[in-house]
Design a protein around this motif. Structure first.
Motif, PDB file in Angstrom:
ATOM      1  N   MET A   1       0.823  -1.203   0.000  1.00 48.04           N
ATOM      2  CA  MET A   1       0.000   0.000   0.000  1.00 48.04           C
ATOM      3  C   MET A   1       0.865   1.265   0.000  1.00 48.04           C
ATOM      4  SD  MET A   1      -3.119  -0.950   2.585  1.00 48.04           S
ATOM      5  CE  MET A   1      -3.794   0.694   2.377  1.00 48.04           C
ATOM      6  N   ARG A   2       1.968   1.225   0.738  1.00 43.76           N
ATOM      7  CA  ARG A   2       2.862   2.385   0.774  1.00 43.76           C
ATOM      8  C   ARG A   2       3.492   2.640  -0.593  1.00 43.76           C
ATOM      9  NH1 ARG A   2       1.492   5.607   4.810  1.00 43.76           N
ATOM     10  NH2 ARG A   2       1.756   4.703   6.873  1.00 43.76           N
ATOM     11  N   MET A   3       3.622   1.591  -1.396  1.00 40.20           N
ATOM     12  CA  MET A   3       4.226   1.745  -2.712  1.00 40.20           C
ATOM     13  C   MET A   3       3.246   2.243  -3.773  1.00 40.20           C
ATOM     14  SD  MET A   3       7.424   1.113  -2.624  1.00 40.20           S
ATOM     15  CE  MET A   3       8.621   0.445  -1.481  1.00 40.20           C
ATOM     16  N   LEU A   4       1.949   2.213  -3.469  1.00 40.56           N
ATOM     17  CA  LEU A   4       0.971   2.640  -4.473  1.00 40.56           C
ATOM     18  C   LEU A   4       1.156   4.100  -4.878  1.00 40.56           C
ATOM     19  CD1 LEU A   4      -2.324   0.927  -3.221  1.00 40.56           C
ATOM     20  CD2 LEU A   4      -0.941   0.328  -5.213  1.00 40.56           C
ATOM     21  N   GLY A   5       1.567   4.906  -3.918  1.00 36.07           N
ATOM     22  CA  GLY A   5       1.759   6.312  -4.230  1.00 36.07           C
ATOM     23  C   GLY A   5       2.872   6.568  -5.225  1.00 36.07           C
ATOM     24  N   LEU A   6       3.784   5.605  -5.378  1.00 38.26           N
ATOM     25  CA  LEU A   6       4.884   5.780  -6.316  1.00 38.26           C
ATOM     26  C   LEU A   6       4.478   5.508  -7.755  1.00 38.26           C
ATOM     27  CD1 LEU A   6       7.756   4.004  -4.328  1.00 38.26           C
ATOM     28  CD2 LEU A   6       7.270   6.459  -4.467  1.00 38.26           C
TER      29      LEU A   6
ATOM     30  N   ILE B   1      -0.404   1.263 -23.704  1.00 36.69           N
ATOM     31  CA  ILE B   1      -0.092  -0.151 -23.481  1.00 36.69           C
ATOM     32  C   ILE B   1       1.398  -0.326 -23.188  1.00 36.69           C
ATOM     33  CG2 ILE B   1      -0.006  -2.414 -24.586  1.00 36.69           C
ATOM     34  CD1 ILE B   1      -2.556  -1.674 -26.072  1.00 36.69           C
ATOM     35  N   GLY B   2       2.228   0.368 -23.949  1.00 37.46           N
ATOM     36  CA  GLY B   2       3.663   0.267 -23.715  1.00 37.46           C
ATOM     37  C   GLY B   2       4.080   0.772 -22.350  1.00 37.46           C
ATOM     38  N   MET B   3       3.490   1.893 -21.930  1.00 33.25           N
ATOM     39  CA  MET B   3       3.829   2.438 -20.619  1.00 33.25           C
ATOM     40  C   MET B   3       3.307   1.550 -19.504  1.00 33.25           C
ATOM     41  SD  MET B   3       3.239   6.529 -21.207  1.00 33.25           S
ATOM     42  CE  MET B   3       3.417   6.822 -19.452  1.00 33.25           C
ATOM     43  N   ALA B   4       2.126   0.958 -19.695  1.00 32.11           N
ATOM     44  CA  ALA B   4       1.580   0.060 -18.678  1.00 32.11           C
ATOM     45  C   ALA B   4       2.472  -1.161 -18.497  1.00 32.11           C
ATOM     46  CB  ALA B   4       0.163  -0.360 -19.066  1.00 32.11           C
ATOM     47  N   PHE B   5       2.970  -1.709 -19.595  1.00 32.06           N
ATOM     48  CA  PHE B   5       3.867  -2.865 -19.497  1.00 32.06           C
ATOM     49  C   PHE B   5       5.167  -2.485 -18.798  1.00 32.06           C
ATOM     50  CE2 PHE B   5       7.252  -5.577 -21.212  1.00 32.06           C
ATOM     51  CZ  PHE B   5       6.773  -6.831 -20.833  1.00 32.06           C
ATOM     52  N   ALA B   6       5.719  -1.314 -19.149  1.00 28.48           N
ATOM     53  CA  ALA B   6       6.951  -0.862 -18.503  1.00 28.48           C
ATOM     54  C   ALA B   6       6.734  -0.625 -17.009  1.00 28.48           C
ATOM     55  CB  ALA B   6       7.452   0.416 -19.170  1.00 28.48           C
ATOM     56  N   LEU B   7       5.587  -0.062 -16.663  1.00 23.45           N
ATOM     57  CA  LEU B   7       5.274   0.171 -15.253  1.00 23.45           C
ATOM     58  C   LEU B   7       5.098  -1.149 -14.513  1.00 23.45           C
ATOM     59  CD1 LEU B   7       4.707   2.510 -13.274  1.00 23.45           C
ATOM     60  CD2 LEU B   7       2.287   2.229 -13.777  1.00 23.45           C
ATOM     61  N   PHE B   8       4.515  -2.140 -15.183  1.00 23.89           N
ATOM     62  CA  PHE B   8       4.343  -3.455 -14.579  1.00 23.89           C
ATOM     63  C   PHE B   8       5.698  -4.100 -14.275  1.00 23.89           C
ATOM     64  CE2 PHE B   8       3.758  -8.095 -15.251  1.00 23.89           C
ATOM     65  CZ  PHE B   8       2.941  -8.351 -14.158  1.00 23.89           C
ATOM     66  N   VAL B   9       6.624  -4.019 -15.231  1.00 23.26           N
ATOM     67  CA  VAL B   9       7.965  -4.574 -15.021  1.00 23.26           C
ATOM     68  C   VAL B   9       8.683  -3.844 -13.892  1.00 23.26           C
ATOM     69  CG1 VAL B   9      10.230  -4.921 -16.090  1.00 23.26           C
ATOM     70  CG2 VAL B   9       8.149  -5.360 -17.412  1.00 23.26           C
ATOM     71  N   LEU B  10       8.543  -2.513 -13.868  1.00 24.97           N
ATOM     72  CA  LEU B  10       9.179  -1.734 -12.813  1.00 24.97           C
ATOM     73  C   LEU B  10       8.610  -2.085 -11.442  1.00 24.97           C
ATOM     74  CD1 LEU B  10      11.158   0.563 -12.146  1.00 24.97           C
ATOM     75  CD2 LEU B  10       9.297   2.180 -12.520  1.00 24.97           C
ATOM     76  N   ALA B  11       7.298  -2.310 -11.369  1.00 22.33           N
ATOM     77  CA  ALA B  11       6.673  -2.670 -10.094  1.00 22.33           C
ATOM     78  C   ALA B  11       7.166  -4.033  -9.607  1.00 22.33           C
ATOM     79  CB  ALA B  11       5.156  -2.667 -10.244  1.00 22.33           C
ATOM     80  N   ILE B  12       7.331  -4.986 -10.520  1.00 25.52           N
ATOM     81  CA  ILE B  12       7.836  -6.312 -10.135  1.00 25.52           C
ATOM     82  C   ILE B  12       9.260  -6.198  -9.593  1.00 25.52           C
ATOM     83  CG2 ILE B  12       8.522  -8.562 -11.021  1.00 25.52           C
ATOM     84  CD1 ILE B  12       6.161  -8.470 -12.896  1.00 25.52           C
ATOM     85  N   ARG B  13      10.092  -5.427 -10.256  1.00 25.62           N
ATOM     86  CA  ARG B  13      11.472  -5.270  -9.794  1.00 25.62           C
ATOM     87  C   ARG B  13      11.521  -4.600  -8.434  1.00 25.62           C
ATOM     88  NH1 ARG B  13      14.414  -3.120 -15.392  1.00 25.62           N
ATOM     89  NH2 ARG B  13      14.302  -5.112 -16.528  1.00 25.62           N
ATOM     90  N   ARG B  14      10.718  -3.568  -8.255  1.00 26.85           N
ATOM     91  CA  ARG B  14      10.706  -2.883  -6.961  1.00 26.85           C
ATOM     92  C   ARG B  14      10.155  -3.809  -5.867  1.00 26.85           C
ATOM     93  NH1 ARG B  14       8.011   1.868  -8.018  1.00 26.85           N
ATOM     94  NH2 ARG B  14       9.977   3.003  -8.221  1.00 26.85           N
ATOM     95  N   GLY B  15       9.125  -4.593  -6.188  1.00 25.33           N
ATOM     96  CA  GLY B  15       8.582  -5.528  -5.207  1.00 25.33           C
ATOM     97  C   GLY B  15       9.592  -6.587  -4.804  1.00 25.33           C
TER      98      GLY B  15
END
Length: 269
Positions: free
Chosen positions: A159-164, A191-205
């Motif tokens: 939840m704390r990461m949602l703001g990022l 679509i491209g930005m959503a995929f990039a954001l998804f990859v970034l979220a996995i790495r941060r998680g």
């Protein structure tokens, strides 16, 4: 009156309900909502809404914040009433009929009950949850509700990461625009930005999970807590109020014969 505390990132509120336990607020919202879901009559919803007014006023929200937070309810309630009035089950005198639209005494009564019911259920839930700090809720769930600490702390970290995510989205948009990538076509760019954001979220998680494990968050032994969960008389009073409001509303509906149990026959017959 609210002011932002820089060292903790919290909003301090002056209302007497704001400092109450997060678990007490959660329990109060559920106690008010669940009984009202079982009936769909205007009297019980109106009584509950009237009794909730002091609760809303004592929550510590400014007028502007209150209207902004609850704006969706003030829009949804009349829209749902209009839909029910036009297409609800017809009974009694029919005032207007055309194709599938049929406005009758029954549909109008049902529309009024639906609109008031939406407000009676939604307003206390939103107002109480606005004043809940995620860290306090996690402390209460783990220490008092005895939920697994590993799950609670992991959910809190998420939840704390949602703001990022919003900051990451803006940074990605600026970076792609600077490189001239996907300047045309909003759907393709999104679509491209959503995929990039998804990859970034996995790495941060993954990095966050590794850091938490290194700090002993997944240890098998009993863990300590930086802030012990507290429960006082005020929290008990709040929960009792959450029980009395639906009890009074349902009692009034039963006494006046308007109780309409959605899973069975109504008292009014």
């Amino acid at each position: 009156m609210t002011d932002f505390v820089a060292d903790s990132g919290r909003v301090q509120r002056s209302g007497p309900i704001a400092p109450r336990s997060a678990l007490a607020k959660l329990a109060t919202a559920l106690l008010i909502s669940i009984p009202l879901i079982l009936t769909i009559d205007v009297l019980s919803a109106a009584v509950a809404l009237a009794l909730e007014i002091p609760l809303l006023l004592l929550a510590g929200l400014r007028a502007k914040e209150f209207w902004l937070r609850t704006a969706v309810l003030w829009i949804a309630a009349p829209l749902s009433a209009v839909t029910i009035a036009l297409y609800g089950a017809a009974s009694g005198t029919v005032h207007f009929e055309w194709f599938v639209v049929r406005i009758s005494d029954g549909s109008l009564a049902l529309a009024a009950a639906t609109a008031v019911r939406v407000l009676a259920i939604g307003l206390p839930a939103i107002v109480l949850f606005v004043t809940v700090d995620p860290t306090d809720l996690a402390d209460d769930l783990a220490q008092r509700a005895r939920l697994p600490a590993r799950f609670v702390i992991g959910a809190l970290a998420g939840m704390r990461m949602l703001g990022l995510l919003a900051d990451d989205w803006r940074a990605l948009a600026l970076a792609r625009r600077a490189r001239g990538v996907a300047d045309q076509g909003r759907i393709r760019r999104g679509i491209g930005m959503a995929f990039a954001l998804f990859v970034l979220a996995i790495r941060r998680g993954s990095s966050l999970a590794t850091a938490m494990e290194a700090r002993g968050f997944g240890g098998p032994g009993a863990r300590s807590w930086a802030r012990p969960s507290r429960w006082d008389v005020g929290d008990t009073v709040l929960v009792v109020i959450g029980m009395l409001i639906p009890a009074a509303a349902i009692t009034a509906a039963v006494v006046f014969g308007t109780w309409n149990f959605i899973l069975g026959p109504s008292v009014a017959g």
